[in-house]
Design a protein around this motif. Sequence first.
Motif, PDB file in Angstrom:
ATOM      1  N   VAL A 144      14.458  -8.033 -12.688  1.00 46.86           N
ATOM      2  CA  VAL A 144      14.566  -8.509 -11.706  1.00 46.86           C
ATOM      3  C   VAL A 144      13.941  -7.481 -10.476  1.00 46.86           C
ATOM      4  N   LEU A 145      14.351  -6.292 -10.574  1.00 48.86           N
ATOM      5  CA  LEU A 145      13.878  -5.432  -9.623  1.00 48.86           C
ATOM      6  C   LEU A 145      12.326  -5.011  -9.761  1.00 48.86           C
ATOM      7  N   GLN A 146      11.788  -5.107 -11.110  1.00 52.33           N
ATOM      8  CA  GLN A 146      10.392  -4.722 -11.002  1.00 52.33           C
ATOM      9  C   GLN A 146       9.511  -6.305 -10.479  1.00 52.33           C
ATOM     10  N   VAL A 147      10.065  -7.276 -10.594  1.00 51.21           N
ATOM     11  CA  VAL A 147       9.282  -8.421 -10.101  1.00 51.21           C
ATOM     12  C   VAL A 147       9.345  -8.358  -8.696  1.00 51.21           C
ATOM     13  N   LEU A 148      10.566  -8.112  -8.122  1.00 50.98           N
ATOM     14  CA  LEU A 148      10.571  -7.968  -6.602  1.00 50.98           C
ATOM     15  C   LEU A 148       9.777  -6.782  -5.988  1.00 50.98           C
ATOM     16  N   LEU A 149       9.573  -5.760  -6.713  1.00 50.70           N
ATOM     17  CA  LEU A 149       8.947  -4.605  -6.268  1.00 50.70           C
ATOM     18  C   LEU A 149       7.324  -5.081  -6.489  1.00 50.70           C
ATOM     19  N   ALA A 150       7.129  -5.647  -7.281  1.00 42.32           N
ATOM     20  CA  ALA A 150       5.624  -6.417  -7.670  1.00 42.32           C
ATOM     21  C   ALA A 150       5.324  -7.149  -6.546  1.00 42.32           C
ATOM     22  N   LEU A 151       6.036  -8.172  -6.206  1.00 40.61           N
ATOM     23  CA  LEU A 151       5.839  -9.098  -5.044  1.00 40.61           C
ATOM     24  C   LEU A 151       5.976  -8.391  -3.845  1.00 40.61           C
ATOM     25  N   HIS A 152       6.669  -7.468  -3.699  1.00 32.55           N
ATOM     26  CA  HIS A 152       6.642  -6.368  -2.142  1.00 32.55           C
ATOM     27  C   HIS A 152       5.451  -5.732  -2.132  1.00 32.55           C
ATOM     28  N   THR A 153       5.063  -5.267  -3.218  1.00 29.32           N
ATOM     29  CA  THR A 153       4.010  -4.308  -3.162  1.00 29.32           C
ATOM     30  C   THR A 153       2.369  -5.364  -3.060  1.00 29.32           C
ATOM     31  N   ALA A 154       2.287  -6.064  -3.656  1.00 30.65           N
ATOM     32  CA  ALA A 154       1.318  -7.271  -3.659  1.00 30.65           C
ATOM     33  C   ALA A 154       1.094  -7.674  -2.214  1.00 30.65           C
ATOM     34  N   ALA A 155       2.421  -8.090  -1.536  1.00 29.65           N
ATOM     35  CA  ALA A 155       2.188  -8.543  -0.041  1.00 29.65           C
ATOM     36  C   ALA A 155       1.796  -7.469   0.975  1.00 29.65           C
ATOM     37  N   GLY A 156       2.092  -6.280   0.463  1.00 29.28           N
ATOM     38  CA  GLY A 156       1.931  -5.043   1.231  1.00 29.28           C
ATOM     39  C   GLY A 156       0.354  -5.112   1.099  1.00 29.28           C
ATOM     40  N   ALA A 157      -0.104  -5.176   0.038  1.00 30.31           N
ATOM     41  CA  ALA A 157      -1.511  -5.069  -0.167  1.00 30.31           C
ATOM     42  C   ALA A 157      -2.230  -5.805   0.698  1.00 30.31           C
ATOM     43  N   VAL A 158      -2.106  -7.130   0.327  1.00 31.65           N
ATOM     44  CA  VAL A 158      -2.673  -8.071   1.033  1.00 31.65           C
ATOM     45  C   VAL A 158      -2.827  -8.057   2.493  1.00 31.65           C
ATOM     46  N   GLY A 187      -4.489  -0.363  -0.352  1.00 35.89           N
ATOM     47  CA  GLY A 187      -4.351  -1.904  -0.662  1.00 35.89           C
ATOM     48  C   GLY A 187      -4.667  -2.293  -1.977  1.00 35.89           C
ATOM     49  N   VAL A 188      -5.904  -1.658  -2.339  1.00 36.52           N
ATOM     50  CA  VAL A 188      -6.427  -2.071  -3.682  1.00 36.52           C
ATOM     51  C   VAL A 188      -5.567  -1.321  -4.675  1.00 36.52           C
ATOM     52  N   PHE A 189      -5.237  -0.103  -4.482  1.00 36.04           N
ATOM     53  CA  PHE A 189      -4.340   0.698  -5.224  1.00 36.04           C
ATOM     54  C   PHE A 189      -2.794   0.033  -5.606  1.00 36.04           C
ATOM     55  N   GLU A 190      -2.181  -0.703  -4.471  1.00 38.05           N
ATOM     56  CA  GLU A 190      -1.173  -1.409  -4.655  1.00 38.05           C
ATOM     57  C   GLU A 190      -1.186  -2.605  -5.187  1.00 38.05           C
ATOM     58  N   LEU A 191      -2.328  -3.252  -4.949  1.00 42.82           N
ATOM     59  CA  LEU A 191      -2.327  -4.539  -6.027  1.00 42.82           C
ATOM     60  C   LEU A 191      -2.396  -4.043  -7.601  1.00 42.82           C
ATOM     61  N   PHE A 192      -3.013  -3.186  -7.911  1.00 42.67           N
ATOM     62  CA  PHE A 192      -2.966  -2.704  -9.186  1.00 42.67           C
ATOM     63  C   PHE A 192      -1.350  -2.252  -9.735  1.00 42.67           C
ATOM     64  N   LEU A 193      -0.761  -1.387  -8.868  1.00 40.04           N
ATOM     65  CA  LEU A 193       0.494  -1.179  -9.027  1.00 40.04           C
ATOM     66  C   LEU A 193       1.277  -2.397  -9.356  1.00 40.04           C
ATOM     67  N   GLY A 194       1.318  -3.363  -8.364  1.00 42.23           N
ATOM     68  CA  GLY A 194       2.230  -4.606  -8.528  1.00 42.23           C
ATOM     69  C   GLY A 194       1.709  -5.188  -9.791  1.00 42.23           C
ATOM     70  N   PRO A 214      -6.492   7.022   7.780  1.00 44.54           N
ATOM     71  CA  PRO A 214      -8.102   6.568   8.267  1.00 44.54           C
ATOM     72  C   PRO A 214      -7.959   5.146   7.500  1.00 44.54           C
ATOM     73  N   ASN A 215      -8.881   4.177   8.268  1.00 41.36           N
ATOM     74  CA  ASN A 215      -9.076   2.846   7.604  1.00 41.36           C
ATOM     75  C   ASN A 215      -9.461   2.840   6.422  1.00 41.36           C
ATOM     76  N   GLY A 216     -10.509   3.392   5.968  1.00 39.84           N
ATOM     77  CA  GLY A 216     -10.735   3.472   4.417  1.00 39.84           C
ATOM     78  C   GLY A 216      -9.877   3.790   3.436  1.00 39.84           C
ATOM     79  N   VAL A 217      -8.864   4.749   3.575  1.00 40.41           N
ATOM     80  CA  VAL A 217      -7.878   5.053   2.893  1.00 40.41           C
ATOM     81  C   VAL A 217      -6.841   4.004   3.182  1.00 40.41           C
ATOM     82  N   TRP A 218      -6.657   3.313   3.946  1.00 34.33           N
ATOM     83  CA  TRP A 218      -5.685   2.315   4.285  1.00 34.33           C
ATOM     84  C   TRP A 218      -6.157   1.210   3.493  1.00 34.33           C
ATOM     85  N   GLN A 219      -7.616   0.683   3.499  1.00 31.60           N
ATOM     86  CA  GLN A 219      -7.825  -0.520   2.582  1.00 31.60           C
ATOM     87  C   GLN A 219      -7.783   0.014   0.908  1.00 31.60           C
TER      88      GLN A 219
END
Length: 126
Positions: A7-21, A46-53, A38-43
């Motif tokens: 349950v925690l993993q799914v919630l963290l995955a949703l949280h992380t994916a939402a933050g990435a989007v 986002g990609v890194f967080e999608l993979f983590l989710g 910096p903006n490039g690091v910020w973007q």
Amino acid sequence: MNALLWVLQVLLALHTAAGAVWKFFNPVQTVPSLQLIPNGVWQGLGVFELFLGLALVLPALYRPAALLAPLAAICIAAVMLLYCALHLYSGDPNHGQLIYWLVVASVCAFVAYGRLALKPLQSKNA
């Protein structure tokens, strides 16, 4: 314990994916203490967080990938702690975000501990 961790993993995955989007659609950082990123690091975050989710929930579909979940949780916790460090460095007196990031990092640490130390994914016969 295994059900709680899932349950925690799914919630963290949703949280992380939402933050990435959110990072993709809001390229300019609105949190004052994170404007140092910096903006490039910020973007890139986002990609890194999608993979983590994805890595948090992939073990549900492919059991040999079980190590991905705790590694993803550790990486998410590290990102949250980075945000905390930047917040403290910025001198922003509003600590609401800091508390939020610390709570997320704590949940990630619990998931990583549960998956690495308690190992509920492994059967007792293995």
